[in-house]
Design a protein around this motif. Structure first.
Motif, mmCIF file in Angstrom:
data_model
loop_
_atom_site.group_PDB
_atom_site.id
_atom_site.type_symbol
_atom_site.label_atom_id
_atom_site.label_comp_id
_atom_site.label_asym_id
_atom_site.label_seq_id
_atom_site.Cartn_x
_atom_site.Cartn_y
_atom_site.Cartn_z
ATOM 1 N N PHE A 103 1.167 -1.686 0.228
ATOM 2 C CA PHE A 103 0.161 0.007 0.225
ATOM 3 C C PHE A 103 0.878 1.581 0.481
ATOM 4 O O PHE A 103 0.654 2.178 -1.030
ATOM 5 N N THR A 104 1.686 1.493 0.481
ATOM 6 C CA THR A 104 2.554 2.406 0.624
ATOM 7 C C THR A 104 3.592 2.334 -0.546
ATOM 8 O O THR A 104 3.196 4.003 -1.125
ATOM 9 N N LEU A 105 3.873 2.165 -1.303
ATOM 10 C CA LEU A 105 4.377 1.951 -2.268
ATOM 11 C C LEU A 105 3.361 2.667 -4.015
ATOM 12 O O LEU A 105 4.466 2.789 -4.550
ATOM 13 N N GLY A 106 2.342 1.877 -3.598
ATOM 14 C CA GLY A 106 1.435 2.293 -4.394
ATOM 15 C C GLY A 106 0.518 3.619 -3.796
ATOM 16 O O GLY A 106 0.187 4.169 -5.189
ATOM 17 N N THR A 107 1.574 4.117 -3.192
ATOM 18 C CA THR A 107 0.881 5.628 -2.843
ATOM 19 C C THR A 107 1.619 6.804 -2.367
ATOM 20 O O THR A 107 1.978 7.745 -2.579
ATOM 21 N N VAL A 108 1.992 6.292 -2.160
ATOM 22 C CA VAL A 108 3.736 6.786 -1.883
ATOM 23 C C VAL A 108 3.807 8.303 -3.060
ATOM 24 O O VAL A 108 3.911 9.174 -2.231
ATOM 25 N N PHE A 109 3.578 7.828 -4.050
ATOM 26 C CA PHE A 109 4.973 8.958 -4.951
ATOM 27 C C PHE A 109 3.060 9.962 -5.464
ATOM 28 O O PHE A 109 3.562 11.104 -5.432
ATOM 29 N N VAL A 110 2.037 9.563 -5.743
ATOM 30 C CA VAL A 110 0.868 10.542 -5.685
ATOM 31 C C VAL A 110 0.536 10.912 -4.628
ATOM 32 O O VAL A 110 0.527 12.779 -4.766
ATOM 33 N N ILE A 111 0.504 10.749 -3.447
ATOM 34 C CA ILE A 111 0.828 11.517 -1.722
ATOM 35 C C ILE A 111 1.099 12.668 -1.965
ATOM 36 O O ILE A 111 0.895 14.176 -1.890
ATOM 37 N N ALA A 365 -3.485 19.831 -14.061
ATOM 38 C CA ALA A 365 -5.271 18.972 -12.884
ATOM 39 C C ALA A 365 -4.911 17.643 -11.924
ATOM 40 O O ALA A 365 -4.606 17.880 -10.954
ATOM 41 N N PHE A 366 -4.452 19.595 -10.343
ATOM 42 C CA PHE A 366 -4.207 18.898 -9.565
ATOM 43 C C PHE A 366 -5.160 18.490 -8.726
ATOM 44 O O PHE A 366 -5.428 17.873 -7.393
ATOM 45 N N THR A 367 -6.495 19.043 -8.538
ATOM 46 C CA THR A 367 -7.503 18.470 -8.394
ATOM 47 C C THR A 367 -8.262 17.181 -8.207
ATOM 48 O O THR A 367 -8.998 15.732 -7.283
ATOM 49 N N LEU A 368 -7.937 16.339 -9.595
ATOM 50 C CA LEU A 368 -8.080 15.100 -10.413
ATOM 51 C C LEU A 368 -7.025 14.651 -9.120
ATOM 52 O O LEU A 368 -6.851 13.499 -9.126
ATOM 53 N N LEU A 369 -5.222 15.292 -9.594
ATOM 54 C CA LEU A 369 -4.226 13.832 -8.481
ATOM 55 C C LEU A 369 -4.828 13.908 -7.021
ATOM 56 O O LEU A 369 -4.597 12.821 -6.366
ATOM 57 N N ILE A 370 -5.517 14.562 -6.349
ATOM 58 C CA ILE A 370 -5.695 14.469 -4.995
ATOM 59 C C ILE A 370 -6.721 14.327 -4.746
ATOM 60 O O ILE A 370 -7.063 12.501 -3.990
ATOM 61 N N ASP A 371 -7.814 13.645 -5.705
ATOM 62 C CA ASP A 371 -9.015 13.103 -5.401
ATOM 63 C C ASP A 371 -8.685 11.714 -5.873
ATOM 64 O O ASP A 371 -9.405 10.812 -4.762
ATOM 65 N N PHE A 372 -7.574 10.976 -6.172
ATOM 66 C CA PHE A 372 -7.373 9.836 -6.691
ATOM 67 C C PHE A 372 -6.105 9.122 -5.607
ATOM 68 O O PHE A 372 -6.205 7.910 -5.258
ATOM 69 N N ALA A 373 -5.662 10.124 -5.357
ATOM 70 C CA ALA A 373 -4.553 9.838 -4.022
ATOM 71 C C ALA A 373 -5.632 9.526 -2.921
ATOM 72 O O ALA A 373 -4.635 9.008 -2.123
ATOM 73 N N ALA A 374 -6.560 10.506 -2.222
ATOM 74 C CA ALA A 374 -7.375 9.965 -1.391
ATOM 75 C C ALA A 374 -8.405 9.312 -1.325
ATOM 76 O O ALA A 374 -8.458 8.521 -0.501
#
Length: 433
Positions: A103-111, A365-374
């Motif tokens: 899970f960490t490796l799957g989210t670290v770069f996006v977060i 498109a930062f809101t898309l990135l944030i929603d995806f990470a969240a």
């Protein structure tokens, strides 16, 4: 040997808690609050109020309540056992630490990319320099690396606490001013229907980082141990949990303030938040200036940027620290201080490099990135919540340090809550996506 270690970590209820002990314990909880009062508050909570009025207040409240035990288990486990949750996951079995690493490796770069691009947008608003979000992100991440490598984080951390206090007071005052001016709205208009695919998608994204992803419990356990080394003082469990509660409750209340500010100032005005980071930053600052007056612009933009930069800096420290601990636990011979520090420094550079690659692909498109990470964080939350609960109730944790019955029941309710909403979101995607 383990028995002696556990006896050394037992709570002695006859020893009174004093101010000196509390003072030496303060730090990790406030540090986690600094990480929390970032995207989930400045961006997601404000967007929730601006788009849906007060219709999502219940989601903010429930997310804070039901995530509470799983984040509280970070300092609880560290103080009870003297080791981080990373070592604890290994104790549970390869399945537990394997899931956490996956899970960490799957989210670290996006977060890391998501929190950095918000800071970059505020930096552009603060300076007036119209650099691209990618260039600003590169500058800020380079600054984070320099600060963390030079050991100046502790000095900045002290300044951040003061700035966060100013931002908190400013938010409360701005909310009060907006409340006085918001009488023209009918109460019913603040509660639109949210049960469509767009509403449910944003609801999940809102709760995903409210107040912070559950994997931050492991960060907190590492910071608790670092604080113990720094002060040469082993805090009592009550002292450490007081530090946690001050930060957590403060962050939860401030989230409601941001929802209210967005609802009272922007909801029903016909204006919606832009998907562009730079435009969003300008709209965010206008929430304060419309309530407090133009005089507040300079103070608010400095506080908002510094608060978001503290989040970026905290995340930039947390992931390399966690990942280097992975190597210490999984690979023989890496536990030596020199090797551990070397891995930390290498990862301190690698994580930002890959995060910048994510930003390069996603653009502005930062809101898309944030929603995806969240959303990723929320979908992984039920599994991590279960692992944290299993860990803190394991046999090697001293019984007197394990959660009380009410906290156990809240944990079970939290696992059900997180799982139900994750399944609901997947059902919604299949049906209407």
């Amino acid at each position: 040997m383990e028995k002696l270690f556990r006896m050394d970590r037992q709570e002695d209820s006859t020893i009174p808690i004093n101010w000196q002990g509390i003072k030496k314990s303060l730090g990790p909880g406030l540090l986690m609050a600094a990480a929390a009062i970032g995207v989930s508050h400045l961006v997601q909570s404000t967007r929730a109020g601006a788009t849906y009025g007060f219709a999502m207040v219940w989601a903010v409240v429930l997310a804070n309540i039901f995530k509470y035990p799983f984040l509280e288990y970070g300092p609880r486990y560290a103080i009870a056992t003297g080791e981080s949750m990373i070592e604890g996951y290994k104790r549970l079995g390869n399945w537990a630490i394997g899931i956490y690493i996956f899970f960490t490796l799957g989210t670290v770069f996006v977060i890391q990319a998501a929190v950095t691009v918000v800071s970059a947008s505020l930096a552009a608003e603060l300076t007036g320099l119209a650099l691209s979000p990618l260039i600003w992100s590169l500058i800020l991440l380079a600054l984070c690396i320099v600060l963390l490598l030079s050991g100046q984080y502790s000095a900045l951390d002290g300044a951040i606490k003061l700035i966060m206090a100013v931002l908190a007071v400013s938010t409360v005052v701005a909310f009060g001013a907006a409340l006085v001016q918001g009488g023209q709205h009918e109460v019913a208009h603040f509660y639109p229907d949210i049960w469509d695919i767009a509403g449910v998608s944003f609801l999940i994204a809102l709760m995903g980082w409210m107040p912070i992803p559950i994997d931050a419990a492991a960060w907190h356990s590492l910071w608790s141990l670092e604080r113990e080394k720094q002060t040469q003082y082993r805090p009592r469990l009550k002292e450490s949990l007081l530090d946690f509660n001050i930060g957590y409750i403060g962050a939860a209340l401030l989230a409601l303030g941001f929802v209210g500010l967005g609802a009272l100032v922007m909801y029903g005005s016909g204006e919606t938040f832009a998907s562009s980071g730079t435009a969003f930053a300008g709209q965010l600052i206008s929430l304060y200036t419309e309530s407090l007056g133009s005089w507040a612009y300079t103070v608010i933009i400095i506080c908002a940027f510094t608060t978001m930069f503290s989040t970026t800096l905290t995340v930039a420290d947390a992931y390399p620290r966690v990942m280097s601990r992975f190597l210490e636990v999984l690979l023989p011979g890496t536990a030596a201080p020199s090797k551990s520090l070397r891995y930390y420094r290498i990862l301190l550079v690698l994580v930002p490099v890959f995060s910048l690659s994510v930003l390069y692909v996603t653009g502005d498109a930062f809101t898309l990135l944030i929603d995806f990470a969240a959303t990723l964080s929320f979908l992984t939350a039920p599994v991590l919540a279960y692992i944290n609960y299993r860990l803190v109730t394991a046999d090697h944790v001293p019984e007197e340090c394990q959660p009380r019955p009410w906290l156990r029941w809240l944990s079970r309710g939290g696992i059900i809550f997180l799982a139900v909403f994750a399944l609901l979101y997947m059902y919604w995607l299949i049906q209407y996506g």
